[in-house]
Design a protein around this motif. Structure first.
Motif, mmCIF file in Angstrom:
data_model
loop_
_atom_site.group_PDB
_atom_site.id
_atom_site.type_symbol
_atom_site.label_atom_id
_atom_site.label_comp_id
_atom_site.label_asym_id
_atom_site.label_seq_id
_atom_site.Cartn_x
_atom_site.Cartn_y
_atom_site.Cartn_z
ATOM 1 N N GLU A 69 -8.122 4.268 -0.252
ATOM 2 C CA GLU A 69 -7.946 4.930 -1.543
ATOM 3 C C GLU A 69 -8.847 4.275 -2.585
ATOM 4 O O GLU A 69 -9.203 3.100 -2.462
ATOM 5 C CB GLU A 69 -6.486 4.839 -1.977
ATOM 6 N N THR A 82 -7.323 10.166 0.118
ATOM 7 C CA THR A 82 -8.634 9.682 -0.294
ATOM 8 C C THR A 82 -9.536 10.798 -0.809
ATOM 9 O O THR A 82 -10.706 10.562 -1.083
ATOM 10 C CB THR A 82 -9.338 8.966 0.874
ATOM 11 N N PRO A 118 -1.124 7.636 1.810
ATOM 12 C CA PRO A 118 -2.389 7.553 1.078
ATOM 13 C C PRO A 118 -3.195 8.845 1.161
ATOM 14 O O PRO A 118 -3.118 9.590 2.141
ATOM 15 C CB PRO A 118 -3.114 6.404 1.785
ATOM 16 N N THR A 163 -6.201 1.015 2.264
ATOM 17 C CA THR A 163 -6.005 2.354 2.816
ATOM 18 C C THR A 163 -7.243 3.231 2.688
ATOM 19 O O THR A 163 -7.264 4.356 3.195
ATOM 20 C CB THR A 163 -4.856 3.058 2.087
ATOM 21 N N VAL A 183 0.846 -1.197 0.000
ATOM 22 C CA VAL A 183 0.000 0.000 0.000
ATOM 23 C C VAL A 183 0.881 1.246 0.000
ATOM 24 O O VAL A 183 2.084 1.177 0.258
ATOM 25 C CB VAL A 183 -0.940 0.035 1.226
ATOM 26 N N SER A 184 0.261 2.380 -0.264
ATOM 27 C CA SER A 184 0.978 3.651 -0.252
ATOM 28 C C SER A 184 1.335 4.046 1.187
ATOM 29 O O SER A 184 0.529 3.874 2.104
ATOM 30 C CB SER A 184 0.121 4.745 -0.882
#
Length: 213
Positions: free
Chosen positions: A117, A80, A78, A115, A74-75
């Motif tokens: 996202e 959103t 993150p 996350t 994952v980032s």
């Protein structure tokens, strides 16, 4: 039409908040197992995923419950607030939807990560190429809950100009996917395997059916 290519989406009398990932209403939805790679080969149980789909008068609701026995991809930073380009290169769950079953070359792609996202895009296949409308705005929302060995991801896709609210008995085309892990052992799981030479999800000809009950 094979029953293993059909998802029955049950009607939810009340709109379901996207963050309500453990609501009792999800137990009424039919489980859909995602346990094969895009090639059709079986994936290990540690990568299996279960999806459930409901619909209300306002939106389509999807929940993925994924086994997670390996480090998350994952980032580290993150965001959103807007769609995340390149989300497909990390851990993500996806649904492709073609509301007009007679025009499967036009469909919509929705992605959500652990996350929170997200990404939405409208797809159109022409005889020459695949066109992607990155400006498409579905106003989808997402939620995610990460546990020690399990991830729960939710999507809420409101009915809009492009994705109309269905009638009971209506049938759309769809496919579900999960991307997990890192190279060289990255896994590309598909509910309906695309069976392409290389890993690929954009094969509408193999989409299954989403039936609204």
């Amino acid at each position: 039409m094979s029953t293993d290519s059909i998802i029955e989406a049950l009607y939810a009398p009340a709109d379901l908040p996207v963050a309500d990932l453990k609501s009792a209403v999800w137990s009424k939805a039919h489980p859909v197992t995602i346990d094969r790679y895009w090639s059709g080969d079986p994936a290990p149980a540690a990568r299996h995923c279960e999806a459930r789909i409901l619909w209300s008068s306002k939106a389509l609701h999807i929940r993925f419950v994924c086994h997670q026995a390996e480090p998350l991809i994952v980032s580290a930073t993150p965001q959103t607030a807007k769609k995340t380009m390149g989300l497909w290169d990390r851990d993500v769950c996806e649904i492709f939807i073609a509301p007009d079953p007679h025009v499967i070359e036009r469909y919509f792609e929705f992605e959500a990560a652990p996350t929170g996202e997200w990404l939405d895009v409208a797809i159109h296949w022409t005889p020459e190429k695949r066109e992607s409308d990155w400006e498409f705005q579905s106003h989808m929302t997402t939620a995610a809950h990460v546990e020690r060995d399990r991830i729960i991801i939710g999507m809420r896709i409101p009915w809009n100009h492009w994705i109309h609210g269905p009638q009971s008995g209506e049938r759309w085309r769809t496919n579900l996917f999960r991307c997990v892990g890192s190279d060289p052992g990255r896994g590309y799981l598909a509910w309906q395997p695309t069976r392409t030479k290389e890993a690929a999800f954009h094969v509408p000809q193999v989409f299954g059916w989403l039936v609204f009950k």
